[in-house]
Design a protein around this motif. Structure first.
Motif, PDB file in Angstrom:
ATOM      1  N   GLN A  23      -0.042 -12.698  -0.635  1.00 49.18           N
ATOM      2  CA  GLN A  23      -1.297 -12.492   0.094  1.00 49.18           C
ATOM      3  C   GLN A  23      -1.852 -13.844   0.537  1.00 49.18           C
ATOM      4  O   GLN A  23      -2.834 -14.336  -0.020  1.00 49.18           O
TER       5      GLN A  23
ATOM      6  N   ILE B  13      -1.288 -12.612   9.529  1.00 52.04           N
ATOM      7  CA  ILE B  13      -2.320 -11.643   9.177  1.00 52.04           C
ATOM      8  C   ILE B  13      -2.958 -11.027  10.420  1.00 52.04           C
ATOM      9  O   ILE B  13      -3.502  -9.919  10.365  1.00 52.04           O
TER      10      ILE B  13
ATOM     11  N   ARG C  54      -1.493  -6.602   7.901  1.00 54.13           N
ATOM     12  CA  ARG C  54      -2.122  -6.820   6.604  1.00 54.13           C
ATOM     13  C   ARG C  54      -1.113  -6.455   5.518  1.00 54.13           C
ATOM     14  O   ARG C  54      -0.069  -5.864   5.796  1.00 54.13           O
TER      15      ARG C  54
END
Length: 275
Positions: free
Chosen positions: A205, A236, A240
């Motif tokens: 992430q 991004i 996502r």
């Protein structure tokens, strides 16, 4: 270093070969199949080789940098030359063409860059990669390395390790921060690895590069533990993490296809050798 006590080495292994060189290779195969440090005595117990003979073999391997001795003087582990040999074998494997074809097909399906990776020390090395045709992308070609603790593939592979092996992996320094999302606390990383182990996939992430997310799965291995991953990487602004998770069936299918290539080539090699 803590926790140097060796776990059970399991069933007795064999170190056989028609020549001293082949017996040395067989010993290396046994050593590299284990995920812990080892001592001379543990290998004597494991192989049945007389201690003076085994001591001489270990000295030769150490002198060649194929294994290395721990600072306590008793424990051994694989050396830098052995790791480079493994990396070069993976990078230059003739199976790359077939694996690359699978990657190209995966990129066409998902529209983002895809790669095949393996763990080397505490880094992930890119064995192969196919870039997305999109103009905005991150270039990480074969041979590129990223820290394991902040990459999806690194976390995926390390999630298979036991506590002692993880401690050895991270013992050489702190977990470096690359972005505001990088996990830098060992306890938090252990929690993340436990979650990855349970769910069967790992996500980056924006932990290595701001604005970049990645998802990774293991290439299945008959031994039950794998050092190869397939991953999808995207900015991004296009994907996502939740979008990448929707691609899991495609990613898992590609990993299974690559595993079949590995199995077919292993079978062919055995037939060629007369087994």
């Amino acid at each position: 270093m803590e926790n140097l006590t060796e776990p059970s080495l399991g069933p007795v292994g064999t170190v056989q070969g028609e020549t001293p060189a082949l017996r040395m290779i067989a010993l290396l195969e046994l050593i590299t199949s284990r995920d812990q440090l080892f001592t001379l005595q543990s290998l004597v117990d494991q192989t049945g080789i007389p201690k003076p003979t085994l001591h001489r073999m270990l000295q030769q391997l150490e002198n060649a940098n194929l294994i290395t001795r721990h600072s306590d003087g008793r424990h051994y582990a694989t050396g830098s030359r052995m790791r480079r040999l493994a990396e070069d074998t993976l990078l230059n494997d003739t199976r790359n063409g077939a694996r690359n074809a699978i990657l190209r097909d995966l990129v066409e399906q998902v529209g983002e860059s895809c790669n095949i990776t393996a763990l080397s020390g505490n880094e992930v090395i890119y064995l192969d990669r196919v870039e997305t045709p999109e103009p905005i992308r991150v270039h990480l070609g074969p041979g590129s390395r990223v820290p394991a603790h902040c990459s999806a593939s690194g976390k995926m592979i390390v999630s298979q390790f036991g506590v002692a092996q993880r401690e050895r992996l991270w013992e050489n320094g702190r977990l470096k921060r690359f972005t505001a999302h990088t996990i830098t606390e060992y306890s938090a990383l252990d929690h993340e690895l436990a979650r990855i182990r349970q769910q069967g996939y790992a996500v980056d992430q924006q932990e290595y590069i701001d604005g970049l997310v990645c998802i990774s799965v293991l290439v299945p291995n008959a031994s039950g533990r794998s050092n190869m991953c397939v991953a999808v990487q995207a900015p991004i602004m296009r994907k996502r993490a939740s979008d990448l998770e929707e691609l899991l069936p495609l990613l898992q299918r590609a990993a299974e296809d690559i595993a079949r290539i590995e199995d077919l080539n292993d079978d062919s090699e055995l037939e060629a050798s007369g087994w």
